[in-house]
Design an enzyme around this catalytic site. Structure first.
Site, mmCIF file in Angstrom:
data_model
loop_
_atom_site.group_PDB
_atom_site.id
_atom_site.type_symbol
_atom_site.label_atom_id
_atom_site.label_comp_id
_atom_site.label_asym_id
_atom_site.label_seq_id
_atom_site.Cartn_x
_atom_site.Cartn_y
_atom_site.Cartn_z
ATOM 1 N N ASN A 102 0.816 -1.059 0.045
ATOM 2 C CA ASN A 102 0.040 -0.128 -0.160
ATOM 3 C C ASN A 102 0.781 1.475 0.135
ATOM 4 O O ASN A 102 2.011 1.076 0.514
ATOM 5 C CB ASN A 102 -0.751 0.001 1.194
ATOM 6 N N TYR A 136 -8.431 14.532 0.418
ATOM 7 C CA TYR A 136 -8.287 13.656 1.666
ATOM 8 C C TYR A 136 -7.746 14.425 2.837
ATOM 9 O O TYR A 136 -6.970 15.014 2.797
ATOM 10 C CB TYR A 136 -7.558 12.285 1.164
ATOM 11 N N GLU A 145 -12.322 10.559 8.974
ATOM 12 C CA GLU A 145 -11.430 10.606 8.068
ATOM 13 C C GLU A 145 -12.450 10.837 6.751
ATOM 14 O O GLU A 145 -13.638 10.093 6.651
ATOM 15 C CB GLU A 145 -10.928 9.124 7.946
ATOM 16 N N TYR A 147 -12.956 11.844 2.431
ATOM 17 C CA TYR A 147 -12.668 11.728 1.000
ATOM 18 C C TYR A 147 -13.639 12.524 0.195
ATOM 19 O O TYR A 147 -14.713 12.294 0.548
ATOM 20 C CB TYR A 147 -12.336 10.534 0.610
ATOM 21 N N GLU A 238 -3.609 6.918 -4.154
ATOM 22 C CA GLU A 238 -3.403 5.683 -3.370
ATOM 23 C C GLU A 238 -3.629 4.638 -4.017
ATOM 24 O O GLU A 238 -4.335 4.330 -5.198
ATOM 25 C CB GLU A 238 -4.438 5.760 -2.367
#
Length: 255
Positions: A102, A136, A145, A147, A238
Site C-alpha cells: 500500500n 483527503y 476521515e 474523502y 493511493e
C-alpha cells in the site's frame, strides 16, 4: 476506502497523520464500480490484503514544494517500485510497477479547511489495484476521515451506508459513511469515515473543481459535522494490492 473492507488501512492513516503532525510541529503546531446517477448504488466491498493490519511503517517522506505540502508513504514490507516526483507548481507524478502493499502520495496543504476550493487537472491515470484519487484528510473532535473520490482503480472503494446523491461542480456524488473500530489518528479507539464519490469517474486532461465546502455542508446536513481540520489535507493518489501497476500525473491549484 479500505480499513478492513474499506478504502485505506487504519494503520496507514494513523501513520500518515502522526508523521505529518511531527513534520509540522515546529512550524504550525501541528480509495471499478460504476454508479448510475440518481439511483442508489450497490454496496461493493473491497477486501484489503492481510498486511493492512501491520502497525509499522517502512517509509514516510514529506515536505513543502512551491508552497504546497507533499507526502509519500509506503507500507511496511512493501515490494516493487514506486517513483514519486514533484513537478512545477502544484504538479506531481507517480508511477509504480510490480508493487505489493500500500502506498499513498500527493500534494496539498499542511492544514485542512472547509473553505478550500481546489482546481485540478488529472493528466494521466491508470491503477490496476485498489485505491483512489481525490481530496483527503482528517478531523479531530470528532474524529472523521474524509474523502472526495474523483476516480479509483480496478477495485471499487465503495462500502458502508449509502446516504444519498447530490450535485456539485457539474458532477453527481454518492455519499457514504461507516464507523471504524480501529485506531484514530491520535491512537484512540474508533472514528467515522465519510466520503463523497463521483457517480462517474472524472475525465483526464481537463480542468475540474472540487468545492470542498459543498461536500462539508452536505455531510453536515446528513448529521456528520467534521471537527478540527488542523491536519494536512492532500490531493491523494493511493494504491493497494498485489503486483499492481499504474501511472498518475496531476496538477492542483487554488481556485
Amino acid at each position: 476506502m479500505r480499513k478492513r473492507n474499506s478504502l485505506t488501512g487504519v494503520t496507514r492513516k494513523v501513520t500518515f497523520v502522526v508523521a505529518a503532525t511531527l513534520a509540522f510541529a515546529g512550524t504550525s503546531g501541528l480509495t471499478g464500480c460504476k454508479k448510475n446517477e440518481k439511483t442508489e448504488p450497490e454496496t461493493t466491498i473491497a477486501q484489503p490484503p492481510s498486511d493492512k493490519a501491520v502497525a509499522s511503517v517502512e517509509s514516510y517522506q514529506s515536505g513543502t514544494h512551491n508552497g504546497f505540502f507533499w507526502s509519500l508513504w509506503k507500507s511496511d514490507g512493501a515490494t516493487g517500485t514506486v517513483n514519486y516526483a514533484n513537478g512545477i507548481g502544484g504538479n506531481y507524478s507517480v508511477n509504480w510497477n510490480g508493487f505489493n502493499g500500500n502506498f499513498t502520495c500527493g500534494k496539498g496543504y499542511s492544514v485542512g479547511s472547509p473553505t478550500y476550493k481546489i482546481g485540478y487537472n488529472l493528466g494521466a491515470y491508470s491503477n490496476s489495484g485498489g485505491g483512489t484519487f481525490g481530496w483527503y484528510g482528517w478531523s479531530r473532535s470528532p474524529y472523521y476521515e474524509y474523502y472526495v473520490n474523483e476516480t479509483w482503480g480496478a477495485v471499487s472503494p465503495h462500502d458502508g451506508t449509502y446516504l444519498g446523491t447530490f450535485e456539485t461542480d457539474g458532477a453527481g456524488y454518492n455519499v457514504w459513511t461507516r464507523w471504524m473500530t480501529g485506531k484514530n489518528i491520535d491512537g484512540g479507539d474508533g472514528f467515522r469515515q465519510i466520503y463523497s464519490s463521483r457517480v462517474t469517474k472524472t475525465s483526464t486532461g481537463q480542468n475540474h473543481t472540487i468545492t470542498f465546502a459543498n461536500h462539508y455542508n452536505k455531510w453536515q446536513s446528513l448529521g456528520h459535522t467534521l471537527g478540527q481540520l488542523n491536519i494536512p489535507a492532500i490531493m491523494v493518489s493511493e494504491t493497494w494490492g498485489t503486483n499492481t501497476n499504474g501511472n498518475i500525473n496531476c496538477t492542483i491549484w487554488a481556485q
